[in-house]
Design a protein around this motif. Structure first.
Motif, short mmCIF file in Angstrom:
data_model
loop_
_atom_site.label_atom_id
_atom_site.label_comp_id
_atom_site.label_asym_id
_atom_site.label_seq_id
_atom_site.Cartn_x
_atom_site.Cartn_y
_atom_site.Cartn_z
N THR A 29 -45.47 -13.71 -52.67
CA THR A 29 -46.76 -14.40 -52.74
C THR A 29 -46.73 -15.76 -52.04
O THR A 29 -47.64 -16.11 -51.30
CB THR A 29 -47.18 -14.58 -54.21
N HIS A 30 -45.68 -16.53 -52.29
CA HIS A 30 -45.57 -17.84 -51.66
C HIS A 30 -45.51 -17.73 -50.14
O HIS A 30 -46.10 -18.55 -49.42
CB HIS A 30 -44.31 -18.56 -52.17
N ALA A 31 -44.80 -16.71 -49.63
CA ALA A 31 -44.71 -16.53 -48.18
C ALA A 31 -46.06 -16.14 -47.60
O ALA A 31 -46.43 -16.58 -46.51
CB ALA A 31 -43.66 -15.46 -47.85
N ALA A 32 -46.81 -15.31 -48.32
CA ALA A 32 -48.14 -14.92 -47.84
C ALA A 32 -49.07 -16.12 -47.81
O ALA A 32 -49.93 -16.25 -46.93
CB ALA A 32 -48.72 -13.83 -48.74
N GLN A 33 -48.88 -17.04 -48.77
CA GLN A 33 -49.74 -18.23 -48.84
C GLN A 33 -49.36 -19.29 -47.81
O GLN A 33 -50.22 -19.82 -47.12
CB GLN A 33 -49.64 -18.85 -50.24
N ARG A 34 -48.06 -19.58 -47.73
CA ARG A 34 -47.64 -20.75 -46.96
C ARG A 34 -46.55 -20.49 -45.93
O ARG A 34 -46.12 -21.43 -45.27
CB ARG A 34 -47.15 -21.84 -47.93
N GLY A 35 -46.06 -19.27 -45.81
CA GLY A 35 -45.05 -18.98 -44.80
C GLY A 35 -43.65 -18.79 -45.36
O GLY A 35 -43.38 -19.10 -46.53
N ILE A 36 -42.77 -18.30 -44.51
CA ILE A 36 -41.41 -17.96 -44.93
C ILE A 36 -40.62 -19.18 -45.39
O ILE A 36 -39.99 -19.17 -46.45
CB ILE A 36 -40.65 -17.26 -43.78
N ALA A 37 -40.65 -20.26 -44.61
CA ALA A 37 -39.86 -21.45 -44.96
C ALA A 37 -40.28 -22.01 -46.31
O ALA A 37 -39.43 -22.40 -47.13
CB ALA A 37 -40.02 -22.52 -43.88
N PHE A 38 -41.58 -22.03 -46.58
CA PHE A 38 -42.09 -22.53 -47.86
C PHE A 38 -41.54 -21.70 -49.02
O PHE A 38 -41.07 -22.23 -50.03
CB PHE A 38 -43.62 -22.48 -47.86
N ALA A 39 -41.57 -20.36 -48.87
CA ALA A 39 -41.09 -19.47 -49.94
C ALA A 39 -39.60 -19.62 -50.16
O ALA A 39 -39.13 -19.59 -51.30
CB ALA A 39 -41.43 -18.02 -49.58
N VAL A 40 -38.84 -19.80 -49.08
CA VAL A 40 -37.39 -19.95 -49.20
C VAL A 40 -37.05 -21.26 -49.91
O VAL A 40 -36.19 -21.29 -50.81
CB VAL A 40 -36.71 -19.87 -47.82
N GLU B 206 -28.65 -13.66 -53.73
CA GLU B 206 -30.00 -13.97 -54.21
C GLU B 206 -30.79 -14.72 -53.14
O GLU B 206 -31.98 -14.47 -52.95
CB GLU B 206 -29.91 -14.81 -55.49
N ALA B 207 -30.12 -15.63 -52.43
CA ALA B 207 -30.78 -16.36 -51.34
C ALA B 207 -31.20 -15.40 -50.23
O ALA B 207 -32.28 -15.54 -49.64
CB ALA B 207 -29.84 -17.44 -50.80
N ILE B 208 -30.35 -14.41 -49.94
CA ILE B 208 -30.70 -13.40 -48.93
C ILE B 208 -31.91 -12.59 -49.39
O ILE B 208 -32.83 -12.31 -48.62
CB ILE B 208 -29.50 -12.48 -48.65
N ALA B 209 -31.92 -12.23 -50.68
CA ALA B 209 -33.05 -11.46 -51.22
C ALA B 209 -34.35 -12.27 -51.14
O ALA B 209 -35.41 -11.72 -50.80
CB ALA B 209 -32.76 -11.06 -52.66
N ILE B 210 -34.26 -13.56 -51.44
CA ILE B 210 -35.44 -14.43 -51.34
C ILE B 210 -35.97 -14.42 -49.90
O ILE B 210 -37.18 -14.29 -49.68
CB ILE B 210 -35.09 -15.87 -51.77
N SER B 211 -35.07 -14.53 -48.94
CA SER B 211 -35.47 -14.55 -47.53
C SER B 211 -36.11 -13.23 -47.11
O SER B 211 -37.11 -13.23 -46.38
CB SER B 211 -34.25 -14.84 -46.65
N LEU B 212 -35.56 -12.13 -47.59
CA LEU B 212 -36.11 -10.82 -47.23
C LEU B 212 -37.51 -10.63 -47.81
O LEU B 212 -38.42 -10.16 -47.12
CB LEU B 212 -35.18 -9.71 -47.73
N TYR B 213 -37.70 -11.02 -49.07
CA TYR B 213 -39.02 -10.90 -49.68
C TYR B 213 -40.02 -11.87 -49.04
O TYR B 213 -41.21 -11.56 -48.90
CB TYR B 213 -38.95 -11.11 -51.19
N ALA B 214 -39.52 -13.04 -48.65
CA ALA B 214 -40.39 -14.00 -47.97
C ALA B 214 -40.85 -13.45 -46.63
O ALA B 214 -42.03 -13.56 -46.26
CB ALA B 214 -39.65 -15.32 -47.78
N ALA B 215 -39.92 -12.83 -45.89
CA ALA B 215 -40.28 -12.23 -44.61
C ALA B 215 -41.28 -11.10 -44.80
O ALA B 215 -42.23 -10.95 -44.02
CB ALA B 215 -39.02 -11.70 -43.91
#
Length: 203
Positions: A27-38, A156-165
């Motif tokens: 959701t955060h990536a959809a709102q504000r982009g990958i970097a924001f979500a990460v 977990e950081a990799i998973a966050i990045s994948l979901y953000a993408a």
């Protein structure tokens, strides 16, 4: 080495499992982009560090074995998820199609949201208290626990990045229907809150 070859894929499967925190990254990536979500996802990682430490000290086992504490964490976590889901759902009706700007929040707010969702989920306690000990070396207990914790946080950081993408990709692919994405996110959060209430403490 053999234990690590088993631990890494099993752990990564847990990291990738679709849950409230990964839905937040989406959701955060959809709102504000990958970097924001990460960056927001770091809030989740910082919460996991003391939880891993407490489990290494044996308190994680106590918490997972205590019916009162487990129920308290479960109810508070579920209530927060349902409230968060309701806010996401309501905010979608104030948006124009294709615009998530009204639903977007500050990085500090997203960071805090990730941390609160992580600490309010008793499943994380169970992972650290029940899954980790299966791979800990008794002769170097704290060192191996710290190593497993570091591997978990990296995965977990990799998973966050994948979901953000994935969230950013979904936003670009359906820019005119992002208000529906917001409603789906809110509904998903409320669903996770309901499912959390059904979680049973392991015998």
């Amino acid at each position: 080495m053999l234990d690590l070859l088993i631990f890494v894929p099993a752990c990564f499967a847990l990291n990738l499992a679709f849950g409230p925190n990964n839905l937040l990254a989406l959701t955060h990536a959809a709102q504000r982009g990958i970097a924001f979500a990460v960056w927001a996802g770091i809030g989740r990682l910082l919460v996991f560090i003391p939880m891993i430490a407490l489990s290494a000290l044996g308190l994680g086992v106590v918490l997972s074995a205590s019916s009162l504490v487990f129920t308290l964490v479960k109810v508070l976590g579920a209530a927060y998820l349902i409230w968060l889901g309701w806010k996401l759902w309501k905010s979608s009706y104030k948006m124009k199609p294709g615009d998530l700007s009204q639903a977007a929040m500050s990085l500090r707010g997203a960071f805090r949201r990730e941390g609160l969702v992580a600490v309010g989920n008793p499943k994380a306690i169970l992972i650290f208290a029940a899954f980790f000990p299966q791979f800990v070396q008794v002769d170097s207990y704290f060192e191996s626990y710290a190593f497993l914790g570091a591997v978990f946080l990296l995965l977990e950081a990799i998973a966050i990045s994948l979901y953000a993408a994935l969230g950013a990709l979904a936003a670009r692919a359906a820019a005119s229907k992002l208000h529906w994405f917001q409603r789906a996110s809110g509904l998903g959060m409320m669903l996770f809150g309901g499912l959390l209430l059904l979680t049973r403490r392991p015998a």
